[in-house]
Design a protein around this motif. Structure first.
Motif, PDB file in Angstrom:
ATOM      1  N   VAL A  49      18.100  -1.304   8.161  1.00  0.00           N
ATOM      2  CA  VAL A  49      17.811  -1.552   9.579  1.00  0.00           C
ATOM      3  C   VAL A  49      16.895  -2.758   9.752  1.00  0.00           C
ATOM      4  CG1 VAL A  49      15.784  -0.059   9.721  1.00  0.00           C
ATOM      5  CG2 VAL A  49      17.178  -0.398  11.742  1.00  0.00           C
ATOM      6  N   GLY A  50      16.166  -3.114   8.689  1.00  0.00           N
ATOM      7  CA  GLY A  50      15.339  -4.317   8.749  1.00  0.00           C
ATOM      8  C   GLY A  50      16.149  -5.574   8.986  1.00  0.00           C
ATOM      9  N   CYS A  51      17.404  -5.594   8.556  1.00  0.00           N
ATOM     10  CA  CYS A  51      18.274  -6.748   8.802  1.00  0.00           C
ATOM     11  C   CYS A  51      18.572  -6.883  10.295  1.00  0.00           C
ATOM     12  CB  CYS A  51      19.573  -6.612   8.019  1.00  0.00           C
ATOM     13  SG  CYS A  51      19.347  -6.546   6.232  1.00  0.00           S
ATOM     14  N   GLN A  52      18.740  -5.746  10.969  1.00  0.00           N
ATOM     15  CA  GLN A  52      18.955  -5.783  12.409  1.00  0.00           C
ATOM     16  C   GLN A  52      17.715  -6.306  13.120  1.00  0.00           C
ATOM     17  OE1 GLN A  52      20.173  -1.504  11.956  1.00  0.00           O
ATOM     18  NE2 GLN A  52      21.439  -1.994  13.722  1.00  0.00           N
ATOM     19  N   ILE A  53      16.555  -5.790  12.732  1.00  0.00           N
ATOM     20  CA  ILE A  53      15.299  -6.251  13.334  1.00  0.00           C
ATOM     21  C   ILE A  53      15.117  -7.743  13.074  1.00  0.00           C
ATOM     22  CG2 ILE A  53      12.799  -5.978  13.307  1.00  0.00           C
ATOM     23  CD1 ILE A  53      13.255  -3.075  12.394  1.00  0.00           C
ATOM     24  N   VAL A  73      17.329 -13.392   3.574  1.00  0.00           N
ATOM     25  CA  VAL A  73      17.888 -12.523   2.546  1.00  0.00           C
ATOM     26  C   VAL A  73      18.298 -11.219   3.216  1.00  0.00           C
ATOM     27  CG1 VAL A  73      17.482 -11.307   0.374  1.00  0.00           C
ATOM     28  CG2 VAL A  73      16.421 -13.540   0.773  1.00  0.00           C
ATOM     29  N   VAL A  74      19.563 -10.847   3.073  1.00  0.00           N
ATOM     30  CA  VAL A  74      20.111  -9.638   3.677  1.00  0.00           C
ATOM     31  C   VAL A  74      20.439  -8.654   2.567  1.00  0.00           C
ATOM     32  CG1 VAL A  74      21.996  -8.674   5.048  1.00  0.00           C
ATOM     33  CG2 VAL A  74      21.084 -10.934   5.617  1.00  0.00           C
ATOM     34  N   ALA A  75      19.889  -7.458   2.658  1.00  0.00           N
ATOM     35  CA  ALA A  75      20.120  -6.456   1.621  1.00  0.00           C
ATOM     36  C   ALA A  75      20.642  -5.164   2.242  1.00  0.00           C
ATOM     37  CB  ALA A  75      18.838  -6.177   0.845  1.00  0.00           C
ATOM     38  N   ASP A  76      21.770  -4.699   1.735  1.00  0.00           N
ATOM     39  CA  ASP A  76      22.313  -3.377   2.100  1.00  0.00           C
ATOM     40  C   ASP A  76      22.534  -3.215   3.591  1.00  0.00           C
ATOM     41  OD1 ASP A  76      22.339  -2.624  -0.530  1.00  0.00           O
ATOM     42  OD2 ASP A  76      20.354  -1.732  -0.479  1.00  0.00           O
ATOM     43  N   ARG A  77      23.128  -4.206   4.242  1.00  0.00           N
ATOM     44  CA  ARG A  77      23.450  -4.058   5.668  1.00  0.00           C
ATOM     45  C   ARG A  77      24.601  -4.980   6.020  1.00  0.00           C
ATOM     46  NH1 ARG A  77      24.962  -2.693   9.954  1.00  0.00           N
ATOM     47  NH2 ARG A  77      23.761  -1.827  11.681  1.00  0.00           N
ATOM     48  N   ALA A  78      25.586  -4.413   6.749  1.00  0.00           N
ATOM     49  CA  ALA A  78      26.696  -5.213   7.264  1.00  0.00           C
ATOM     50  C   ALA A  78      26.225  -5.982   8.496  1.00  0.00           C
ATOM     51  CB  ALA A  78      27.861  -4.287   7.624  1.00  0.00           C
ATOM     52  N   PRO A  79      27.014  -6.952   8.994  1.00  0.00           N
ATOM     53  CA  PRO A  79      26.649  -7.652  10.235  1.00  0.00           C
ATOM     54  C   PRO A  79      26.442  -6.686  11.396  1.00  0.00           C
ATOM     55  CG  PRO A  79      28.447  -8.781   9.124  1.00  0.00           C
ATOM     56  CD  PRO A  79      28.241  -7.502   8.381  1.00  0.00           C
ATOM     57  N   LEU A 142      22.489  -9.399  -0.683  1.00  0.00           N
ATOM     58  CA  LEU A 142      22.339  -8.524  -1.845  1.00  0.00           C
ATOM     59  C   LEU A 142      23.055  -7.213  -1.569  1.00  0.00           C
ATOM     60  CD1 LEU A 142      18.539  -9.087  -2.593  1.00  0.00           C
ATOM     61  CD2 LEU A 142      20.508 -10.324  -3.510  1.00  0.00           C
ATOM     62  N   LYS A 143      23.872  -6.799  -2.510  1.00  0.00           N
ATOM     63  CA  LYS A 143      24.687  -5.594  -2.349  1.00  0.00           C
ATOM     64  C   LYS A 143      24.232  -4.525  -3.333  1.00  0.00           C
ATOM     65  CE  LYS A 143      29.571  -4.312  -1.912  1.00  0.00           C
ATOM     66  NZ  LYS A 143      30.962  -4.773  -2.064  1.00  0.00           N
TER      67      LYS A 143
END
Length: 336
Positions: A49-53, A73-79, A142-143
């Motif tokens: 959820v940090g990617c959304q924020i 850096v995006v980790a464990d989140r889809a668009p 990062l996946k």
């Protein structure tokens, strides 16, 4: 922030992002225009959820200060257009939240803050339009290590197949899910509507060996697409030219941004016979600081324009000065 456990949960993702922005504001004030460390780079790292924020905060920073991160850096989140939970999962979260929370945290279910985790899942289920925000910087994705083993059964049972598309004369590729009986005509029309800079652009497709494919042929696993510049969604193309009044610093920067985003249907008007604006044409001389300081036309417009080999300072006197600047307003497309 710390835990701030005495405070109520943020009602939605927008409020959560607003709170995060306020926390970052003192640092942003230092690097914004006029700040003590003006122009200093900053980067974002987000997980789940940090990617959304992170995305919502980045959009707020762009609107308020005109700044963008140098990297994310995006980790464990889809668009953001994809919710974490399906419609059934969201319904279950509302009707029986403990069951859903336990599915995510079976081992630690008895000790976690269930209300907090439920709220986190609600944030993760919020979505935004696909064009809500675009990061104009490098991105690292990062996946999770186990994602591949989780995805594989779903992919093997899917009725779609992945077709690898490559632009002719380029190494840029794009993976597109298609039905086995999808026709080349349908594929190229779809690609044109999404990626072409000119509405209605006609594309053609060839096999990986270079043989042109008929429009009624089925889509192949590997194909070459002719007629596209890249696989990036272009800005909306207006039916008339965009008119920019003034060829000074601001007008030139606006024109450069349009060109940077591959929108070339623009016209710049100025009362002078040459570009540069009053400050440069009427006020500066070869000895003036206006030619050598960022404040005028030793132009450094931002990280998007440092690809010319001169670190973006193409109009500095040592790099050709005004003659280099004037070249941008001459040649094909320029008025006589």
């Amino acid at each position: 922030h710390g835990l701030r456990s005495e405070e109520p949960h943020a009602p939605d993702l927008e409020a959560l992002a607003a709170d995060a922005f306020e926390a970052l504001l003192p640092a942003l004030e230092e690097v914004k225009e006029g700040g003590e460390f003006e122009g200093a780079p900053f980067a974002f790292i987000g997980r789940s959820v940090g990617c959304q924020i992170m995305t919502l905060v980045a959009k707020t920073i762009l609107h308020r200060f005109g700044m963008v991160p140098c990297a994310v850096v995006v980790a464990d989140r889809a668009p953001l257009e994809f919710p974490l939970l399906s419609a059934e999962g969201q319904a279950a979260l509302n009707s029986n939240p403990d069951k859903v929370v336990k599915a995510f945290n079976y081992e630690y279910f008895d000790v976690i803050d269930k209300d907090l985790f439920k709220k986190d899942l609600q944030y993760s289920a919020e979505t935004r339009d696909p064009f809500f925000h675009k990061f104009e910087c490098n991105m690292i994705v990062l996946k999770g290590k186990q994602d591949a083993s989780v995805d594989m059964p779903r992919k093997t049972t899917s009725r779609y197949k992945m077709s690898t598309l490559r632009i002719k004369g380029s190494n840029e590729t794009f993976l597109m899910p298609v039905l086995p009986n999808t026709k080349v005509r349908d594929l190229t029309e779809t690609l044109s509507s999404v990626f072409a800079f000119k509405p209605g652009a006609k594309l053609s497709a060839s096999s990986a060996q270079g043989k042109e494919l008929e429009h009624i042929s089925n889509v192949q696993d590997d194909m070459i697409i002719d007629g596209l510049v890249d696989f990036k969604h272009p800005r909306y193309s207006w039916p008339h030219p965009v008119c920019i009044i003034g060829a000074g610093f601001s007008g030139t920067k606006m024109a450069m941004m349009y060109m940077h985003h591959k929108y070339e249907n623009i016209v710049v008007f100025d009362r002078h016979a040459e570009a540069g604006g009053d400050a440069w044409i009427n006020a500066s001389t070869k000895h003036s600081r206006m030619q050598t300081d960022v404040g005028a036309f030793n132009v450094w417009y931002g990280p998007e324009f440092t690809f010319s080999g001169d670190k973006g300072f193409g109009t500095a006197p040592g790099n050709g000065g005004r003659d280099i600047f004037q070249k941008s307003f001459k040649g094909p497309g320029a008025p006589p």
